[in-house]
Design a protein around this motif. Sequence first.
Motif, mmCIF file in Angstrom:
data_model
loop_
_atom_site.group_PDB
_atom_site.id
_atom_site.type_symbol
_atom_site.label_atom_id
_atom_site.label_comp_id
_atom_site.label_asym_id
_atom_site.label_seq_id
_atom_site.Cartn_x
_atom_site.Cartn_y
_atom_site.Cartn_z
ATOM 1 N N GLY A 1 -1.236 12.546 5.904
ATOM 2 C CA GLY A 1 -0.997 11.122 6.043
ATOM 3 C C GLY A 1 0.217 10.805 6.792
ATOM 4 O O GLY A 1 0.675 9.768 6.934
ATOM 5 N N LYS B 1 2.525 1.787 -3.377
ATOM 6 C CA LYS B 1 1.549 2.279 -4.355
ATOM 7 C C LYS B 1 1.302 3.774 -4.181
ATOM 8 O O LYS B 1 1.285 4.532 -5.143
ATOM 9 N N ARG B 2 1.141 4.197 -2.935
ATOM 10 C CA ARG B 2 0.884 5.620 -2.675
ATOM 11 C C ARG B 2 2.091 6.475 -3.026
ATOM 12 O O ARG B 2 1.956 7.558 -3.576
ATOM 13 N N ARG C 1 0.836 -1.210 0.000
ATOM 14 C CA ARG C 1 0.000 0.000 0.000
ATOM 15 C C ARG C 1 0.864 1.251 0.000
ATOM 16 O O ARG C 1 0.599 2.210 -0.721
ATOM 17 N N LEU C 2 1.910 1.246 0.818
ATOM 18 C CA LEU C 2 2.810 2.391 0.893
ATOM 19 C C LEU C 2 3.520 2.611 -0.440
ATOM 20 O O LEU C 2 3.608 3.738 -0.929
ATOM 21 N N ARG D 1 2.386 6.984 -6.727
ATOM 22 C CA ARG D 1 1.469 8.014 -7.236
ATOM 23 C C ARG D 1 2.060 9.399 -7.034
ATOM 24 O O ARG D 1 1.987 10.253 -7.914
ATOM 25 N N THR D 2 2.666 9.639 -5.871
ATOM 26 C CA THR D 2 3.300 10.934 -5.604
ATOM 27 C C THR D 2 4.456 11.159 -6.558
ATOM 28 O O THR D 2 4.598 12.229 -7.139
#
Length: 125
Positions: free
Chosen positions: A125, A19-20, A16-17, A23-24
């Motif tokens: 976040g 993936k995020r 999950r990390l 995106r950044t």
Amino acid sequence: MFRFKRDKDKPRLRERLAKRLSRTRESLTEKLSRLALGKKTIDAELLEAIETQLLMADVGVEATQQIIDDLTARVKRKALKDPEALFKALREDMLAILKPVSQPLEIPDHIRPFIILVVGVNGSG
């Protein structure tokens, strides 16, 4: 001691990390690429736009200032002649800042639970 069942369909924290963060990274890269689109020369407006994008991507004020100062000095020395060279230098500067602190996170097997506190800016976040 306690073994909790993990939902196999739910992505792990690392996934999950990653993936995020991707995106950044893609967002910053995409925005910086658009800045150079159609530009043939490096001007103050381009440097200011890069500075804005770095700050919006939470690079940090000190790191952004260090990068912009270096890029500006290199432009004045005529070491950077076009936006392509500028973005290559930007990448080099960012890597130079990250390299000294780059190290893998090693979580000892005998320490459970292993807690990592992540603090975001303004609730991001």
